[in-house]
Design a protein around this motif. Structure first.
Motif, short mmCIF file in Angstrom:
data_model
loop_
_atom_site.label_atom_id
_atom_site.label_comp_id
_atom_site.label_asym_id
_atom_site.label_seq_id
_atom_site.Cartn_x
_atom_site.Cartn_y
_atom_site.Cartn_z
N VAL A 172 -12.12 -12.60 -26.94
CA VAL A 172 -12.13 -12.34 -28.38
C VAL A 172 -11.75 -10.88 -28.65
O VAL A 172 -10.96 -10.57 -29.54
CB VAL A 172 -13.52 -12.66 -28.98
N ILE A 193 -7.97 -10.33 -28.31
CA ILE A 193 -7.19 -10.81 -29.46
C ILE A 193 -7.41 -9.88 -30.66
O ILE A 193 -6.47 -9.58 -31.40
CB ILE A 193 -7.56 -12.26 -29.79
N ALA A 194 -8.64 -9.40 -30.84
CA ALA A 194 -8.92 -8.50 -31.96
C ALA A 194 -8.18 -7.18 -31.80
O ALA A 194 -7.56 -6.69 -32.75
CB ALA A 194 -10.43 -8.26 -32.06
N THR A 199 2.61 -16.27 -21.01
CA THR A 199 1.96 -17.51 -21.45
C THR A 199 2.00 -18.55 -20.34
O THR A 199 1.02 -19.26 -20.11
CB THR A 199 2.63 -18.08 -22.72
N VAL A 242 -1.40 -20.24 -18.74
CA VAL A 242 -1.70 -21.67 -18.71
C VAL A 242 -1.88 -22.13 -17.26
O VAL A 242 -2.83 -22.87 -16.94
CB VAL A 242 -0.59 -22.48 -19.42
N MET A 280 1.49 -7.99 -26.97
CA MET A 280 1.56 -9.19 -26.13
C MET A 280 0.20 -9.74 -25.70
O MET A 280 0.05 -10.95 -25.52
CB MET A 280 2.38 -8.90 -24.87
N GLY A 316 -2.53 -10.31 -27.09
CA GLY A 316 -3.15 -11.29 -27.99
C GLY A 316 -2.64 -12.70 -27.71
O GLY A 316 -3.42 -13.66 -27.66
N VAL A 317 -1.33 -12.80 -27.48
CA VAL A 317 -0.72 -14.10 -27.21
C VAL A 317 -1.17 -14.62 -25.84
O VAL A 317 -1.49 -15.80 -25.69
CB VAL A 317 0.82 -14.00 -27.32
N ALA A 343 -4.67 -15.78 -26.27
CA ALA A 343 -4.74 -17.00 -27.08
C ALA A 343 -4.43 -18.23 -26.24
O ALA A 343 -4.98 -19.30 -26.46
CB ALA A 343 -3.79 -16.91 -28.27
N ALA A 344 -3.53 -18.05 -25.23
CA ALA A 344 -3.14 -19.18 -24.39
C ALA A 344 -4.30 -19.70 -23.55
O ALA A 344 -4.30 -20.86 -23.14
CB ALA A 344 -1.97 -18.81 -23.49
N ALA A 372 -7.63 -19.00 -24.65
CA ALA A 372 -8.81 -18.99 -25.52
C ALA A 372 -9.28 -20.40 -25.86
O ALA A 372 -10.48 -20.64 -25.97
CB ALA A 372 -8.52 -18.22 -26.80
N GLY A 373 -8.33 -21.34 -26.01
CA GLY A 373 -8.70 -22.72 -26.31
C GLY A 373 -9.62 -23.29 -25.25
O GLY A 373 -10.66 -23.89 -25.56
N VAL A 374 -9.27 -23.02 -23.98
CA VAL A 374 -10.08 -23.51 -22.86
C VAL A 374 -11.48 -22.87 -22.90
O VAL A 374 -12.49 -23.55 -22.72
CB VAL A 374 -9.38 -23.19 -21.52
N PHE A 408 -13.07 -21.75 -25.47
CA PHE A 408 -13.82 -22.28 -26.62
C PHE A 408 -14.44 -23.62 -26.26
O PHE A 408 -15.64 -23.84 -26.46
CB PHE A 408 -12.89 -22.41 -27.83
#
Lengths: 172, 279
Positions: free
Chosen positions: B53, B56-57, B85, B89, B208, B210-211, B214-215, B217-219, B221
């Protein structure tokens, strides 16, 4: 303007202006010739618009997420007076330990927000923050379409696909 | 300590993390993770979630300013995101296969070496004026920026795109596997391998990370690593700090940026070695 054609070709381009630093990085991918002065000026204006658009998207994402997080925190403290009392014995560790429960699936998040639970709204704000870079990449794709730059459009589309794919892979 | 005390004190620490992270192109995890685990005794898994987090911030907060001030190389950043990215992944699915302790030792050594290499380059500030790199020329990754400290427009050429892509893949992998060190590899990749000016490397790395984060971050979460009570003060504090830090980068010299970066890199490398050797 850049030496896309190698040194020999740029010597053979009398129409090109003297090296102007501000036009560095303005040519389109794979362009076979340097840009003329008017083209360079038009391109510079386009690039500037794109920069401002990307900056704006980031700013909006950041501001919205901070506002939502603040509302969520406010609700959380308003609903739980034991979290704020100066002489209270409620330790923060009950909210930050391995066994603490908080919404971490979209279903649970939806239910938490529907019931107006502060921590659910905080999670929503954090998700908005996480999605901001994804939105920024999407704006990047549109920008390169606008700059008529197919190779960079494909590059950003690939990045967007990987990002969106990563969220779907995480959800299953 | 009540939750309110926790939120307020962590937000203040996060402001400092945001300032530092935005200046040298890192995510602030170097500050957030040790503070959470050592001072607040938070579980490492939740600390790493908070670190994502924070990354990304820092990225979104600082990049909004850097892009508008033309400090970021947008084309190079977006091009290199292909590799970061993809790395992030693949890393998210290798976590269970690769031995984390070995990785910490390995990247601790890599970052130790790269801090040494960056330190040796501290006097070189002159950017390249020509480039034979075919990929950089095809995608026109070269650029220019206005240096406030030197009060002049500086244009530069990019080389070493292939090495840059390879390092960026590793940076994405490390970000997903270890939760820290993504920016620590990106800045040397651009500064040393691709010869971008130091400030541009820092601003573009900021753009860069942040991206990359983010790739994965879904996992994080879905795995339940993003605890709202920790994430809220981190996000708010870091955003404030990064917005402030972004105002400073233009005014200080490249040499200062490089030296601060080297110092932080040494700390990260020691932190990684410690995690690998005495977990």
């Amino acid at each position: 303007m850049t030496d896309v054609n190698g040194p020999a070709a740029s010597h053979g381009a009398p129409a090109s202006p003297a090296r102007v630093p501000a036009t560095e990085g303005l040519a389109r991918s794979g362009s076979r010739r340097p840009l003329g002065p008017e083209e360079a000026a038009a391109m510079e204006e386009k690039v500037r618009k794109v920069e401002l658009a990307i900056s704006l998207v980031l700013r909006i994402g950041v501001v919205v997420s901070v506002l939502v997080i603040a509302v969520g925190l406010g609700l959380m403290f308003a609903h739980h007076s034991e979290y704020v009392s100066v002489f209270g014995h409620f330790s923060y560790q009950r909210l930050t330990s391995k066994t603490t429960s908080f919404p971490h699936s979209f279903g649970a998040l939806g239910r938490a927000i529907a019931s107006g639970e502060g921590r659910g709204i905080v999670v929503l704000g954090v998700l908005i923050l996480i999605l901001t870079p994804v939105l920024r990449v999407a704006v990047g794709v549109l920008s390169f379409v606008y700059e008529k730059d197919p190779p960079m459009t494909i590059v950003t589309l690939y990045v967007l696909a990987v990002l969106v794919g990563s969220f779907f892979l995480a959800a299953v | 300590m009540t939750p309110l005390d926790f939120v307020v004190s962590l937000a203040l620490v996060s402001v400092a993390a945001g300032v530092l992270g935005s200046l040298i192109g890192l995510g602030g995890g170097v500050v957030i993770v040790p503070v959470l685990t050592l001072l607040y005794h938070v579980d490492i898994r939740l600390a790493i979630g908070a670190s994502i987090v924070s990354v990304i911030a820092t990225s979104s907060g600082a990049a909004a300013a850097y892009v508008r001030e033309r400090m970021t190389n947008l084309r190079a950043g977006m091009f290199l995101e292909i590799a970061t990215t993809t790395g992030a992944v693949s890393g998210a699915y290798l976590t269970t296969v690769l031995p984390t302790r070995f990785l910490f030792v390995f990247f601790g050594l890599v970052l130790g070496y790269s801090s040494f290499a960056t330190f040796r380059r501290r006097h070189s500030a002159e950017p390249l004026t020509t480039s034979n790199d075919r990929i950089a020329n095809y995608f026109d990754l070269h650029g220019s920026y206005y240096d406030e400290a030197e009060q002049r427009e500086i244009s530069y050429k990019v080389v070493g795109t292939k090495a840059g892509l390879a390092l960026m893949y590793v940076a994405g992998l490390v970000s997903a596997l270890l939760g820290i060190g993504s920016g620590a590899l990106k800045v040397p990749a651009m500064d040393s391998a691709m010869h971008l000016p130091m400030k541009v490397s820092s601003a573009t790395s900021n753009f860069m990370i942040g991206v990359t984060a983010a790739a994965s971050a879904g996992v994080y979460f879905i795995r339940g690593q993003i605890d709202p009570v920790i994430a809220a003060p981190v996000a708010a504090g870091v955003l404030l700090g990064a917005t402030f830090g972004a105002r400073v980068l233009g005014r200080i010299t490249s040499k200062t940026v490089r030296l601060v970066f080297v110092l932080v890199l040494v700390v990260i490398s020691l932190e990684m070695l410690q995690k690998g050797i005495f977990p």
